[in-house]
Scaffold this motif. Sequence first.
Motif, PDB file in Angstrom:
ATOM      1  N   UNK A  86       0.683  -0.936   0.110  1.00 40.88           N
ATOM      2  CA  UNK A  86      -0.171   0.141   0.026  1.00 40.88           C
ATOM      3  C   UNK A  86       0.894   1.419  -0.018  1.00 40.88           C
ATOM      4  N   UNK A  87       0.465   2.384  -0.865  1.00 40.49           N
ATOM      5  CA  UNK A  87       1.349   3.411  -0.885  1.00 40.49           C
ATOM      6  C   UNK A  87       1.328   4.443   0.456  1.00 40.49           C
ATOM      7  N   UNK A  88       2.560   4.417   1.017  1.00 43.09           N
ATOM      8  CA  UNK A  88       2.788   5.004   2.408  1.00 43.09           C
ATOM      9  C   UNK A  88       1.555   6.689   2.680  1.00 43.09           C
ATOM     10  N   UNK A  89       0.577   7.063   1.302  1.00 42.58           N
ATOM     11  CA  UNK A  89      -0.060   7.665   0.702  1.00 42.58           C
ATOM     12  C   UNK A  89      -1.331   7.865   1.374  1.00 42.58           C
ATOM     13  N   UNK A  90      -1.226   6.319   1.548  1.00 39.93           N
ATOM     14  CA  UNK A  90      -2.771   6.179   1.831  1.00 39.93           C
ATOM     15  C   UNK A  90      -2.786   4.901   2.807  1.00 39.93           C
ATOM     16  N   UNK A  91      -2.301   4.207   3.369  1.00 36.96           N
ATOM     17  CA  UNK A  91      -1.531   3.841   4.536  1.00 36.96           C
ATOM     18  C   UNK A  91      -0.732   2.166   4.437  1.00 36.96           C
ATOM     19  N   UNK A  92      -0.680   1.045   5.078  1.00 36.27           N
ATOM     20  CA  UNK A  92      -0.484   0.274   4.513  1.00 36.27           C
ATOM     21  C   UNK A  92      -1.209  -1.238   4.664  1.00 36.27           C
ATOM     22  N   UNK A  93      -0.012  -1.965   4.422  1.00 39.36           N
ATOM     23  CA  UNK A  93      -0.931  -3.602   4.357  1.00 39.36           C
ATOM     24  C   UNK A  93      -1.800  -4.337   5.428  1.00 39.36           C
ATOM     25  N   UNK A  94      -2.084  -3.593   6.665  1.00 44.72           N
ATOM     26  CA  UNK A  94      -2.774  -3.906   7.646  1.00 44.72           C
ATOM     27  C   UNK A  94      -3.985  -3.440   7.439  1.00 44.72           C
ATOM     28  N   UNK A  95      -3.705  -1.568   6.606  1.00 46.15           N
ATOM     29  CA  UNK A  95      -4.933  -0.940   6.795  1.00 46.15           C
ATOM     30  C   UNK A  95      -6.066  -1.631   5.979  1.00 46.15           C
ATOM     31  N   UNK A  96      -5.375  -1.948   4.849  1.00 45.16           N
ATOM     32  CA  UNK A  96      -6.071  -2.692   3.846  1.00 45.16           C
ATOM     33  C   UNK A  96      -7.063  -3.985   4.174  1.00 45.16           C
ATOM     34  N   UNK A  97      -6.220  -4.497   4.604  1.00 49.76           N
ATOM     35  CA  UNK A  97      -6.722  -6.090   5.950  1.00 49.76           C
ATOM     36  C   UNK A  97      -7.214  -5.142   6.811  1.00 49.76           C
ATOM     37  N   UNK A  98      -7.631  -4.064   7.429  1.00 51.59           N
ATOM     38  CA  UNK A  98      -8.564  -4.173   8.347  1.00 51.59           C
ATOM     39  C   UNK A  98      -9.717  -3.178   7.598  1.00 51.59           C
ATOM     40  N   UNK A  99      -9.374  -2.757   6.157  1.00 52.42           N
ATOM     41  CA  UNK A  99     -11.012  -1.996   5.988  1.00 52.42           C
ATOM     42  C   UNK A  99     -11.448  -3.337   5.368  1.00 52.42           C
ATOM     43  N   UNK A 100     -11.040  -4.264   4.720  1.00 53.29           N
ATOM     44  CA  UNK A 100     -11.670  -5.842   4.105  1.00 53.29           C
ATOM     45  C   UNK A 100     -12.084  -6.714   5.283  1.00 53.29           C
TER      46      UNK A 100
END
Length: 532
Positions: A86-100
């Motif tokens: 995940x681009x640091x502009x948008x967060x990180x992989x943990x943020x993607x996983x938390x969103x899902x």
Amino acid sequence: MTQELARTRTDQPVPRTTNWWRDAVIYQVYVRSFADGDGDGIGDLPGARARLPHLAELGVDAVWLTPFYGSPQADGGYDVADYRVVDPLFGNLADAQALVYEAHRLGLRVIVDIVPNHTSDQHAWFRAALAGGEERARYHFRPGRGAEGELPPNDWESVFGGPAWTRTADGDWYLHLFAAEQPDLNWEHPAVHKEFESILRFWLDLGVDGFRIDVAHGMIKADGMPDIGRREQAKMIGAQVLPFFDQDGVHEIHRSWRRLLDSYDGERIGVAEAWAPSAERLALYVRPDELHQAFNFQFLTCAWDASAMRQVIDSSLAATTSVGATTTWVLSNHDVVRHTTRYGGGEQGLRRARAAALLTLALPGSAYVYQGEELGLPEVDLPDSVRQDPAFFRGDGQEGLRDGCRVPLPWSGDSAPYGFGRGGSWLPQPDGWKALSVAAQSGEPGSTLELYRSAITLRKQLTGLGDGEMEWLESPVGTLVFRRSGVVCTLNALADAVELPTPGRLALSSVELTPAADVVRLPAESCAWWTV
Ligand code: BGC
């Protein structure tokens, strides 16, 4: 959580209905403009996650997130340098996983964007290619024409304007159908197939429910890359097959991706962003062994005219039905002028946009909602000094610039950034957006937001909307009337009111309506649903 650890699978239960995509309402989140969690003025994944309840309340089935991967952002993230971060502009992989995880908890599926036609020029492969590595064969490098190779290898133009080729320091040229920072991949090379299969698995393992496939019609180029012989090629996209778009070879790729999607549980889907010259050619992308959906741009580009709309509806349904798929109704996205403005702007544009929302949500198939259309947002007329669309900098290739539909959403408050975040917004929001915010429209009878909420909720409750048959009923010129199994939908596209026999019990209307028992006066540019 490290990026590596975040790869563990989310197994939150999502209600599994068979063929869910056939009539799903899918909400497009343009991540950088949806909600800003960290106050840098740019929307991000934690911001989007915090606003998921808005989507759950709206009643949509799924959310499509535009690219949030590692990227220099030369084209709003459609230039991907690393597909697994995940681009640091948008967060990180943990943020993607938390969103899902959170979306699934709320009963929302998540579709992510995948960009296979091209990478960023900062992708490790392209950097190695420029340095003369074997990765060169994974892109399209060619010697130039002319005595010194000073002319591009052919006459192809970039969708964003100017030649589709850029010359490198060693004298060769590389192909980029979009910006020079987006070199096209060579899908004849096995390493490209292998890599994308692995990328798809990476995100499927993380729990996403599918992919919106960017430029799904572009991955294969005609043998020999022949000249087109005409300028202004961007205007030909979607009007004819071009040697770089809608080549038959792309279907083999989509078939292999379908096999991969089907190997996962939970009905994961692929959605083609494909520009094809006819409904029939578009339907090829959604044959039973290919993708699940393809955006119906024929409807998006249709004028506000009842008979033109009926023609597009008929041809779209006939084409998709012939291959056993449903149609997707799309009015706006992050690449086109918002439809309230396309439909004339001001009060008229909004009136038509509200009617179009009820029309499309009543038609058989799936419907897409582009963030902010549920608020009736207009296109924003921005000064050139703030524009960021690469098409703006490359000349006149793409008709219409794409920043005015990407202005960050107004959530609440009296002045910018209207609750978008704590730190301003990357594109300026207009002064008058106070009344358009989610907070201002919530609970407000007659607001566009409440219209969308009611329509999407009713669509689920009323018998016969969503997937299934429709039947046209006779109606005056300039109007459209059709029956689903338990509902009649009436559209008056004219600038004057029209009288019709009252079709049933009024369920929902885009304007105020008071039907008499036997006759109803349909106001100008309005749409209504009637239960029968
Ligand atoms: C995306 C655009 C992008 C282009 C190149 C499109 O179809 O929707 O936003 O600029 O692909 O990736």
